[in-house]
Design an enzyme around this catalytic site. Structure first.
Site, PDB file in Angstrom:
ATOM      1  N   ASP A 140       0.832  -1.196   0.000  1.00  0.00           N
ATOM      2  CA  ASP A 140       0.000   0.000   0.000  1.00  0.00           C
ATOM      3  C   ASP A 140       0.873   1.255   0.000  1.00  0.00           C
ATOM      4  O   ASP A 140       2.037   1.210   0.409  1.00  0.00           O
ATOM      5  CB  ASP A 140      -0.895   0.022   1.236  1.00  0.00           C
ATOM      6  CG  ASP A 140      -1.892  -1.115   1.255  1.00  0.00           C
ATOM      7  OD1 ASP A 140      -2.346  -1.517   0.174  1.00  0.00           O
ATOM      8  OD2 ASP A 140      -2.213  -1.605   2.357  1.00  0.00           O
ATOM      9  N   TYR A 142       7.392  -8.339   8.573  1.00  0.00           N
ATOM     10  CA  TYR A 142       7.014  -6.926   8.655  1.00  0.00           C
ATOM     11  C   TYR A 142       7.404  -6.339  10.013  1.00  0.00           C
ATOM     12  O   TYR A 142       7.376  -7.033  11.037  1.00  0.00           O
ATOM     13  CB  TYR A 142       5.496  -6.752   8.508  1.00  0.00           C
ATOM     14  CG  TYR A 142       4.918  -7.185   7.180  1.00  0.00           C
ATOM     15  CD1 TYR A 142       4.831  -6.288   6.115  1.00  0.00           C
ATOM     16  CD2 TYR A 142       4.447  -8.474   7.008  1.00  0.00           C
ATOM     17  CE1 TYR A 142       4.289  -6.683   4.901  1.00  0.00           C
ATOM     18  CE2 TYR A 142       3.908  -8.879   5.786  1.00  0.00           C
ATOM     19  CZ  TYR A 142       3.835  -7.976   4.741  1.00  0.00           C
ATOM     20  OH  TYR A 142       3.301  -8.379   3.541  1.00  0.00           O
ATOM     21  N   ASP A 170      -6.256   1.258   8.776  1.00  0.00           N
ATOM     22  CA  ASP A 170      -4.968   1.953   8.902  1.00  0.00           C
ATOM     23  C   ASP A 170      -5.216   3.446   9.034  1.00  0.00           C
ATOM     24  O   ASP A 170      -6.367   3.904   9.004  1.00  0.00           O
ATOM     25  CB  ASP A 170      -4.018   1.625   7.743  1.00  0.00           C
ATOM     26  CG  ASP A 170      -4.538   2.076   6.387  1.00  0.00           C
ATOM     27  OD1 ASP A 170      -5.344   3.026   6.327  1.00  0.00           O
ATOM     28  OD2 ASP A 170      -4.139   1.476   5.368  1.00  0.00           O
ATOM     29  N   ARG A 173      -2.816  -5.204   8.628  1.00  0.00           N
ATOM     30  CA  ARG A 173      -3.869  -4.258   9.020  1.00  0.00           C
ATOM     31  C   ARG A 173      -4.996  -4.975   9.745  1.00  0.00           C
ATOM     32  O   ARG A 173      -5.584  -4.451  10.696  1.00  0.00           O
ATOM     33  CB  ARG A 173      -4.425  -3.543   7.790  1.00  0.00           C
ATOM     34  CG  ARG A 173      -3.550  -2.446   7.247  1.00  0.00           C
ATOM     35  CD  ARG A 173      -4.188  -1.779   6.046  1.00  0.00           C
ATOM     36  NE  ARG A 173      -4.264  -2.676   4.891  1.00  0.00           N
ATOM     37  CZ  ARG A 173      -5.010  -2.466   3.825  1.00  0.00           C
ATOM     38  NH1 ARG A 173      -5.790  -1.401   3.760  1.00  0.00           N
ATOM     39  NH2 ARG A 173      -4.996  -3.301   2.807  1.00  0.00           N
TER      40      ARG A 173
END
Length: 299
Positions: free
Chosen positions: A39, A67, A81, A181
């Site tokens: 994203d 991550y 988010d 997310r």
């Protein structure tokens, strides 16, 4: 070399397609693709393929990922988010470290996860995020994913708009198809205060680490390319062919190999150390899954 895999450290604020477009201009080729979207909010490792190496991307998409992220407890948003609109607020003052750790434990290991509504998943042929932007209510089915690591690195507390929020810097290792997310959303929901992601950085895709990635600004593509054979040797069993075997495989002949039957892929490597293709094995013979032009990719 005009074919290979390129590791790029995507900056914040641009799409994965923007990265592809810049690399196309820098490399002077239209044949550029990527394995796994990031994203605009996210930074970190984006794996690209150039020219014939785009054929490898299919086998990279399903690799596990790593991550680093920041989860804010105390508010939920429309996109899970910080780019979305806030839907709910609640003070996180009463959320203890023990409660956070217990919630994270419940979201670790094999879990069933409903993807975030604003995602690239297709619903009746259309992307979920396009439908959501049009105001269409989207219900996505839960999917099985595996969270192999979900660790809190740092905890902070602050006040936003008069309410206490808690920020968690976390490290996540997970199977392909996991939405970090959604982990933020589900942790906040489980704790009764709402949650969303405020930062996300992809640090790893399979064996490839962001520390080996090139900065996008001013990128010099050619010296940064990983040869297809180098990538294949890190991902698949290797069949080192003789010259005659390489010729026969290139002509579509059945070639006997010393591997047990498998759907593959097994990397077929020529004596000149070029990736000739990926094969499966049936009845002791190699069956091509995808071929590569060895004159283009020899290293």
């Amino acid at each position: 070399m005009n074919s290979g895999i390129l590791l790029v450290d995507k900056p914040q604020g641009i799409t994965s397609h923007d990265v592809v477009a810049r690399v196309r201009r820098a490399a002077g080729t239209r044949k550029v693709g990527h394995a796994g979207t990031l994203d605009p909010l996210a930074t970190g490792l984006l794996v690209l393929g150039l020219n014939s190496s785009t054929r490898l991307l299919t086998f990279l998409v399903g690799l596990d990922k790593g991550y680093d992220a920041t989860i804010r407890l105390g508010a939920s948003t429309t996109t899970d988010d910080s780019e979305g609109e806030i839907v709910t607020r609640a003070s996180a003052a009463g959320v203890t470290d023990e409660a956070v750790d217990a919630g994270i434990a419940r979201l670790s290991g094999p879990i069933s996860q409903v993807p975030t509504t604003v995602s690239a998943i297709k619903v009746d042929g259309r992307r979920a995020y396009d439908l959501a932007r049009e105001g269409v209510e989207v219900e996505l089915k839960a999917r099985d994913v595996t969270i192999s690591e979900f660790t809190v690195l740092e905890r902070r507390e602050s006040t936003v708009d008069g309410l206490v929020v808690r920020d968690l810097d976390v490290r996540v290792s997970c199977s392909s198809g996991t939405y970090v997310r959604a982990l933020a959303r589900d942790l906040g929901s489980d704790l009764g205060v709402g949650g969303h992601l405020t930062a996300l950085r992809r640090t790893r895709v399979g064996p490839f680490d962001v520390t080996r990635a090139s900065v996008l600004e001013g990128i010099d593509v050619a010296p940064a390319l990983l040869a297809p054979v180098d990538v294949a040797e890190r991902l698949f069993p290797i069949w080192r062919m003789t010259a005659d075997e390489a010729t026969d495989l290139g002509h579509g002949k059945r070639v006997a190999v010393g591997f047990d039957d498998t759907d593959g892929p097994i990397a077929a490597v020529t004596p000149a150390r070029a990736l000739a293709g990926l094969v499966s094995v049936r009845g002791g013979g190699a069956k091509p899954i995808v071929n590569f032009p060895t004159d283009e990719v020899a290293s």
